[in-house]
Design a protein around this motif. Sequence first.
Motif, short mmCIF file in Angstrom:
data_model
loop_
_atom_site.label_atom_id
_atom_site.label_comp_id
_atom_site.label_asym_id
_atom_site.label_seq_id
_atom_site.Cartn_x
_atom_site.Cartn_y
_atom_site.Cartn_z
N ASP A 1 11.49 -2.52 -1.83
CA ASP A 1 12.03 -1.77 -0.68
C ASP A 1 12.22 -2.51 0.67
O ASP A 1 12.64 -1.63 1.60
N GLY A 2 11.66 -3.51 0.42
CA GLY A 2 11.70 -4.36 1.90
C GLY A 2 10.18 -4.33 2.56
O GLY A 2 10.30 -4.86 3.67
N GLY A 3 9.41 -3.80 1.96
CA GLY A 3 8.14 -3.46 2.51
C GLY A 3 7.35 -4.94 2.43
O GLY A 3 7.46 -5.88 1.53
N THR A 4 6.38 -4.99 3.24
CA THR A 4 5.36 -6.09 3.32
C THR A 4 4.03 -5.92 2.52
O THR A 4 3.71 -4.65 2.29
N HIS A 5 3.16 -6.83 2.64
CA HIS A 5 1.96 -6.57 1.88
C HIS A 5 1.06 -5.64 3.06
O HIS A 5 0.14 -4.85 2.37
N PHE A 6 1.54 -5.87 4.18
CA PHE A 6 0.68 -4.92 4.98
C PHE A 6 1.20 -3.38 4.91
O PHE A 6 0.40 -2.41 5.25
N ASP A 7 2.56 -3.35 4.51
CA ASP A 7 3.19 -2.06 4.49
C ASP A 7 2.49 -1.40 3.26
O ASP A 7 2.14 -0.10 3.35
N VAL A 8 2.19 -2.06 2.14
CA VAL A 8 1.66 -1.68 1.05
C VAL A 8 0.10 -1.14 1.52
O VAL A 8 -0.13 -0.01 0.84
N LEU A 9 -0.37 -1.88 1.99
CA LEU A 9 -1.91 -1.43 2.37
C LEU A 9 -2.06 -0.20 3.21
O LEU A 9 -2.74 0.68 2.91
N ARG A 10 -0.91 -0.18 4.31
CA ARG A 10 -1.01 1.02 4.98
C ARG A 10 -0.37 2.28 4.57
O ARG A 10 -0.93 3.42 4.49
N PHE A 11 0.71 2.14 3.59
CA PHE A 11 1.44 3.41 3.05
C PHE A 11 1.24 3.82 1.56
O PHE A 11 1.47 4.81 1.34
N VAL A 12 0.51 2.69 0.95
CA VAL A 12 0.26 3.06 -0.44
C VAL A 12 -1.21 3.00 -0.64
O VAL A 12 -1.63 3.97 -1.04
N MET A 13 -2.01 2.03 -0.16
CA MET A 13 -3.34 1.99 -0.68
C MET A 13 -4.26 2.76 0.15
O MET A 13 -5.10 3.49 -0.35
#
Length: 284
Positions: free
Chosen positions: A183-195
Motif C-alpha cells: 500500500d506504499g508504506g515504509t518499514h517505519f510505517d509498519v512499525l508505527r501502524f502495525v507493530m
Amino acid sequence: MSAATARRPMGRLVQALVTGLLCVLVLVNLLPLVWGVLTSFKADSDLFRFPPVFFDFTPTLAHYERVVASGFLGSMGTSIFYAAVTVAATLALALPAAYAFDRFEFPGRQALFLLVVACIPLSLGAAALLIPNYVYFVEIGLTNTWFVLPLIYTAHQLPMAIWIVKGVIESIPRELDEAAIVDGGTHFDVLRFVMLPLTRPAMGAAGVLAFVGTWNEFVAGSVMVDAPSLKPVQPMIYSFIGFFGREWGPLTAAATLAIVPILVAFALLGRHIVSGLTKGAVKG
C-alpha cells in the motif's frame, strides 16, 4: 469402587496441599512487608519492646517527618525521572530492534541475538561491571551528570525488552507487513501502524519490568553520582544505616515510601506483564 471415584479424594488432597503451600508462601512474603510498615509507625520506645507487638502501640509519624526533612522525597522524584527516561528510551529502542531481529536477515543476526539473550541478567543488576563502567565514564567525564544513570539503566534493561517484544512480533503474520508495504508504506510505517498497536501488551510488560529494575537499582546509583540532587532513592534508604547501627524507624519509613511507586505501577500496569509475556507464546 471405580478408579475415578478413588482418584477424587486424592485429587482433593493434592489441591488442599497446594492451596496450603501457596498460603504459606504468601504469608512468608507478606509478613516482613507488614512488619516493616508497622515498625515505621512505632515510636522509639516501642521499637525494642520485648516481646514485640504487632498492633499494641500508639502510631506516630515522627519517622516519616524525619525522612521527609532529610530530602527523601526529592530523591524519589529523581528516581521517578530516571525511571521515566529509562522506560521511554528502552521501549523506543526495543521495538525497532526486535522488529529487525525477527523480520530481516543480516550477517551475524543469530550471534547478535544470542548476545542480547545472554545480557538479559543485566536487568537484575550488574555489580561485576561497576568498576570498568566507572573507570570508563570517569575517563570521558560523564560521572555525576543527570543522564549517566538513565544511560546505564537503559543498557541494562534493553536486552530484556527486546526479548519480550520479539516474542510477540514472531506471532504477528508477515502478511500484515507485506500488505502495508504494497500500500506504499515504509518499514517505519509498519512499525508505527502495525507493530506498535499489536505489541502494546508486550511493550507494557517491558515498560513495567524496566521501571521496577531501574527503581530497585542500587550499585550504580551509589557510585556514578555524588551530588545529593542526583542521588536515586535506593542509596538514600541506605543512608539510614549509620556507623553506630541501623535507625530502624526512619529506615522502615523510607523503605515504605519507596514501595509506593512500585505498588502503583503494578496496580495500573501489572496486567500487562501476564498478557505481554504470554501473548507471543502461541504463534498465529
